[in-house]
Design a protein around this motif. Sequence first.
Motif, PDB file in Angstrom:
ATOM      1  N   PRO A 153       0.830  -1.199   0.000  1.00 27.61           N
ATOM      2  CA  PRO A 153       0.000   0.000   0.000  1.00 27.61           C
ATOM      3  C   PRO A 153       0.865   1.249   0.000  1.00 27.61           C
ATOM      4  O   PRO A 153       2.059   1.192   0.292  1.00 27.61           O
ATOM      5  N   GLY A 154       0.269   2.374  -0.328  1.00 27.62           N
ATOM      6  CA  GLY A 154       0.996   3.637  -0.295  1.00 27.62           C
ATOM      7  C   GLY A 154       0.965   4.403  -1.589  1.00 27.62           C
ATOM      8  O   GLY A 154       1.214   5.605  -1.613  1.00 27.62           O
ATOM      9  N   GLY A 155       0.667   3.723  -2.698  1.00 29.94           N
ATOM     10  CA  GLY A 155       0.625   4.413  -3.978  1.00 29.94           C
ATOM     11  C   GLY A 155       1.940   5.097  -4.290  1.00 29.94           C
ATOM     12  O   GLY A 155       3.023   4.553  -4.070  1.00 29.94           O
ATOM     13  N   GLY A 156       1.851   6.346  -4.762  1.00 26.15           N
ATOM     14  CA  GLY A 156       3.047   7.110  -5.102  1.00 26.15           C
ATOM     15  C   GLY A 156       3.549   7.987  -3.988  1.00 26.15           C
ATOM     16  O   GLY A 156       4.362   8.885  -4.229  1.00 26.15           O
ATOM     17  N   GLY A 161       8.487  14.403  -5.103  1.00 25.66           N
ATOM     18  CA  GLY A 161       8.634  14.572  -6.542  1.00 25.66           C
ATOM     19  C   GLY A 161       9.954  14.012  -7.050  1.00 25.66           C
ATOM     20  O   GLY A 161      10.984  14.088  -6.384  1.00 25.66           O
ATOM     21  N   GLN A 162       9.928  13.424  -8.225  1.00 26.49           N
ATOM     22  CA  GLN A 162      11.105  12.908  -8.929  1.00 26.49           C
ATOM     23  C   GLN A 162      11.909  11.949  -8.048  1.00 26.49           C
ATOM     24  O   GLN A 162      13.140  11.935  -8.072  1.00 26.49           O
ATOM     25  N   LEU A 163      11.181  11.151  -7.261  1.00 22.99           N
ATOM     26  CA  LEU A 163      11.777  10.144  -6.377  1.00 22.99           C
ATOM     27  C   LEU A 163      12.610  10.742  -5.255  1.00 22.99           C
ATOM     28  O   LEU A 163      13.390  10.034  -4.613  1.00 22.99           O
ATOM     29  N   PHE A 164      12.470  12.050  -4.981  1.00 27.63           N
ATOM     30  CA  PHE A 164      13.140  12.645  -3.831  1.00 27.63           C
ATOM     31  C   PHE A 164      12.382  12.253  -2.563  1.00 27.63           C
ATOM     32  O   PHE A 164      11.219  11.873  -2.601  1.00 27.63           O
ATOM     33  N   SER A 165      13.034  12.399  -1.425  1.00 24.56           N
ATOM     34  CA  SER A 165      12.478  11.867  -0.175  1.00 24.56           C
ATOM     35  C   SER A 165      11.458  12.785   0.480  1.00 24.56           C
ATOM     36  O   SER A 165      10.464  12.316   1.041  1.00 24.56           O
ATOM     37  N   CYS A 193       7.928  17.300   5.554  1.00 24.86           N
ATOM     38  CA  CYS A 193       8.306  16.081   6.267  1.00 24.86           C
ATOM     39  C   CYS A 193       9.570  15.545   5.616  1.00 24.86           C
ATOM     40  O   CYS A 193       9.657  15.463   4.385  1.00 24.86           O
ATOM     41  N   LYS A 194      10.555  15.182   6.402  1.00 20.82           N
ATOM     42  CA  LYS A 194      11.866  14.865   5.832  1.00 20.82           C
ATOM     43  C   LYS A 194      11.843  13.645   4.921  1.00 20.82           C
ATOM     44  O   LYS A 194      12.687  13.516   4.041  1.00 20.82           O
ATOM     45  N   HIS A 195      10.875  12.746   5.124  1.00 18.51           N
ATOM     46  CA  HIS A 195      10.719  11.620   4.216  1.00 18.51           C
ATOM     47  C   HIS A 195       9.244  11.251   4.153  1.00 18.51           C
ATOM     48  O   HIS A 195       8.596  11.084   5.188  1.00 18.51           O
ATOM     49  N   ALA A 196       8.735  11.131   2.931  1.00 23.74           N
ATOM     50  CA  ALA A 196       7.321  10.813   2.762  1.00 23.74           C
ATOM     51  C   ALA A 196       6.936   9.513   3.444  1.00 23.74           C
ATOM     52  O   ALA A 196       5.790   9.324   3.867  1.00 23.74           O
ATOM     53  N   ALA A 197       7.897   8.597   3.576  1.00 26.80           N
ATOM     54  CA  ALA A 197       7.604   7.319   4.216  1.00 26.80           C
ATOM     55  C   ALA A 197       7.222   7.477   5.682  1.00 26.80           C
ATOM     56  O   ALA A 197       6.527   6.618   6.240  1.00 26.80           O
ATOM     57  N   LEU A 198       7.659   8.563   6.326  1.00 29.72           N
ATOM     58  CA  LEU A 198       7.248   8.809   7.706  1.00 29.72           C
ATOM     59  C   LEU A 198       5.737   8.993   7.791  1.00 29.72           C
ATOM     60  O   LEU A 198       5.081   8.455   8.690  1.00 29.72           O
ATOM     61  N   PHE A 199       5.184   9.771   6.865  1.00 33.24           N
ATOM     62  CA  PHE A 199       3.734   9.923   6.847  1.00 33.24           C
ATOM     63  C   PHE A 199       3.056   8.621   6.465  1.00 33.24           C
ATOM     64  O   PHE A 199       2.111   8.176   7.122  1.00 33.24           O
ATOM     65  N   MET A 200       3.550   7.998   5.387  1.00 35.26           N
ATOM     66  CA  MET A 200       2.863   6.814   4.894  1.00 35.26           C
ATOM     67  C   MET A 200       2.872   5.690   5.924  1.00 35.26           C
ATOM     68  O   MET A 200       1.863   5.016   6.145  1.00 35.26           O
ATOM     69  N   GLY A 336       1.157  18.197  -8.877  1.00 35.65           N
ATOM     70  CA  GLY A 336       2.524  17.731  -8.742  1.00 35.65           C
ATOM     71  C   GLY A 336       2.841  17.299  -7.319  1.00 35.65           C
ATOM     72  O   GLY A 336       1.968  16.851  -6.571  1.00 35.65           O
ATOM     73  N   PRO A 337       4.104  17.485  -6.897  1.00 36.48           N
ATOM     74  CA  PRO A 337       4.554  16.916  -5.620  1.00 36.48           C
ATOM     75  C   PRO A 337       4.219  17.757  -4.401  1.00 36.48           C
ATOM     76  O   PRO A 337       5.084  18.100  -3.597  1.00 36.48           O
TER      77      PRO A 337
END
Length: 370
Positions: A153-156, A161-165, A193-200, A336-337
């Motif tokens: 799960p998590g989608g994009g 943006g552009q695979l940045f964190s 947020c320093k990395h989108a994965a923290l939110f996800m 966009g991002p």
Amino acid sequence: LIRVIPAQGIGHHQQKPSTRQSRLRPAPMFALGSIRAQGLRASMRMPANTLSSAAASAIRGKSSLVPVTMTSPADTVRYADQQLAKFDKMSFMPIRESVVSREMTTRYMNDMLDHAETDVVIIGAGSAGLSCAYELTKHSDVKVTIIEQSVAPGGGCWVGGQLFSAMVVRKPGHTLFDELEVPYDDKGDYVVCKHAALFMGSVIRAALIAPNTKLFNAVAVEDLLVRQTDTGIRVRGVVTNWSLVTQNHDTQSCMDPQVIEAKVVITATGHDGPMGATCAKRLEAIGALPAGLPGMHAMDMSTAEDAVLHMTNEVVPGLIFAGMEVAEVRGCNRMGPTFGAMLMSGQKAASLAIKALERDHGYGTDSWNN
């Protein structure tokens, strides 16, 4: 022996009955006050060179994403030595392979039986879909079924943006960060947020730990379940199949799907693409929406997020559009991002679903019956 215990989920089993383990309170997440001091020491006698309680607390704090004073290098090395000694002595409890198979199979099949009829189906577990699922956990008497055709799960939203964190969210979209206690840098009109994965990671945990939600990942929605009415169609569920089957219909003989009946369906499959705008394209194909949908327009951050949020709505009876799939139906610009509209659109869709349940099924009254 000093032990650092990670967050424990529902159904966690201790490795050894003689070991006391610390636990995290369900909420708030990542808060220093949510980590209990007891249970850090095993019931064995403490060795003479054990870390000080302050040093152990600091290391434990770092493992919980809480800002702490740095420990000394000597304390850190001593802690690593203690951990390695523990792992060298560790032995897992015995288990038969058939037990593992039965646990996975019975739980999954029971979930399928339980969710053959549900209150709300959410198609797509991206930023909008999971924000919607989290919002619906606030209504514990509403059964929520999430369908995600990818394995993860998590989608994009695992990256910006552009695979940045980094993940940029324009205010007031940051209010969901505050609810989930996701750390961010406040830049005035927006937060980072320093990395989108923290939110996800936070929203996945918050959505799935609730007893009224279930995620079926690696499952695809192949079609909508509808009812013809005098004024058109009403959506009343989804048609599902294993994702691998869906992706190989052209190479195999017919492999029929099955259905999940739902009082309300929320579609949040993203903008057009190989796996996006699923319901928008299907409604157009069956004539429930006019041919030649406007599709997503070019990027304009300043207008796009407001438009997507305000146009998040019930497009046909029983079917609510959220996230970037709204742009495919309404012709909104892409943003966009920047993710504020995704989060707020998902939460809005949850409230729209509650109102639809009230309108059509008596939710909030004595006639409500799951």
